[in-house]
Design a protein around this motif. Structure first.
Motif, PDB file in Angstrom:
ATOM      1  N   LEU A  62      48.720  36.589  29.044  1.00 33.34           N
ATOM      2  CA  LEU A  62      48.013  35.663  29.596  1.00 33.34           C
ATOM      3  C   LEU A  62      47.756  36.090  31.002  1.00 33.34           C
ATOM      4  O   LEU A  62      48.438  36.788  31.491  1.00 33.34           O
ATOM      5  CB  LEU A  62      48.727  34.590  29.799  1.00 33.34           C
ATOM      6  CG  LEU A  62      49.445  33.560  28.698  1.00 33.34           C
ATOM      7  CD1 LEU A  62      50.332  32.464  28.887  1.00 33.34           C
ATOM      8  CD2 LEU A  62      48.373  33.304  27.772  1.00 33.34           C
ATOM      9  N   PHE A  64      46.577  35.208  35.064  1.00 33.94           N
ATOM     10  CA  PHE A  64      46.477  34.257  35.901  1.00 33.94           C
ATOM     11  C   PHE A  64      45.875  34.849  37.269  1.00 33.94           C
ATOM     12  O   PHE A  64      46.088  36.000  37.286  1.00 33.94           O
ATOM     13  CB  PHE A  64      48.071  33.953  36.327  1.00 33.94           C
ATOM     14  CG  PHE A  64      48.922  33.603  35.087  1.00 33.94           C
ATOM     15  CD1 PHE A  64      48.745  32.360  34.359  1.00 33.94           C
ATOM     16  CD2 PHE A  64      49.812  34.412  34.542  1.00 33.94           C
ATOM     17  CE1 PHE A  64      49.535  32.028  33.081  1.00 33.94           C
ATOM     18  CE2 PHE A  64      50.578  34.262  33.421  1.00 33.94           C
ATOM     19  CZ  PHE A  64      50.520  32.873  32.919  1.00 33.94           C
ATOM     20  N   ILE A  77      46.093  29.085  33.238  1.00 36.51           N
ATOM     21  CA  ILE A  77      45.850  30.595  32.501  1.00 36.51           C
ATOM     22  C   ILE A  77      44.236  30.703  32.518  1.00 36.51           C
ATOM     23  O   ILE A  77      43.332  29.683  32.203  1.00 36.51           O
ATOM     24  CB  ILE A  77      46.047  30.231  30.932  1.00 36.51           C
ATOM     25  CG1 ILE A  77      47.564  29.941  30.759  1.00 36.51           C
ATOM     26  CG2 ILE A  77      45.747  31.410  30.037  1.00 36.51           C
ATOM     27  CD1 ILE A  77      47.937  29.576  29.505  1.00 36.51           C
ATOM     28  N   GLN A  80      43.106  34.567  27.914  1.00 36.21           N
ATOM     29  CA  GLN A  80      44.300  35.084  26.982  1.00 36.21           C
ATOM     30  C   GLN A  80      43.803  35.930  25.854  1.00 36.21           C
ATOM     31  O   GLN A  80      42.736  35.527  25.448  1.00 36.21           O
ATOM     32  CB  GLN A  80      45.296  33.994  26.481  1.00 36.21           C
ATOM     33  CG  GLN A  80      44.681  33.188  25.407  1.00 36.21           C
ATOM     34  CD  GLN A  80      45.698  32.089  24.906  1.00 36.21           C
ATOM     35  OE1 GLN A  80      46.292  31.208  25.597  1.00 36.21           O
ATOM     36  NE2 GLN A  80      45.858  32.182  23.521  1.00 36.21           N
TER      37      GLN A  80
END
Length: 144
Positions: A62, A64, A77, A80
């Protein structure tokens, strides 16, 4: 006799030069767009593996734009990707990183069970500043 040797030598040099130039062209990190200009690619490539080098397929990485804390809820998020059979993950960041102003992104490895993410990176928190044209390749270590 000397003339044939000279011709063969020149032919060999031209062949080697041609081959070496064509290899350089194919490994470029830029692509030509349809209008004739070039697009500078921005990528983050990871190998998900244990400290002993065992690669981990089907792990979720993920991305961020805020720091992650295992004791808090997940930040939003941004992107991904799932590791392939060789533990490889490739993030194409061309649409996110479009300027030369550094922007920090954070990456963590998880597994997913239903709707619950389980953190797998426990050795260090990985973050990196990206600018247009950044090419990152590294390993994300997981605990099992």
């Amino acid at each position: 006799m000397k003339t044939n040797f000279f011709k063969v030598s020149i032919l060999a040099l031209v062949t080697i030069f041609t081959i070496s130039c064509s290899k350089d062209d194919s490994s470029s990190s830029t692509d030509t767009n349809t209008s004739g200009g070039t697009t500078i690619n921005t990528n983050a490539k990871f190998t998900v593996a244990t400290p002993t080098g065992v690669v981990k397929p089907n792990y979720i990485v993920l991305m961020f734009d805020q720091p992650f804390s295992p004791t808090a809820t997940l930040p939003p998020i941004i992107k991904q990707e799932t590791s392939d059979a060789n533990g490889l993950v490739n993030f194409n960041l061309n649409s996110l990183v479009t300027t030369s102003t550094p922007k920090k992104y954070y990456f963590e490895v998880f597994t997913l069970s239903g709707t619950t993410y389980t953190l797998k990176t426990t050795f260090f928190r990985f973050d990196n500043d990206f600018v247009k044209g950044s090419q990152l390749t590294t390993t994300l270590l997981v605990n099992n």
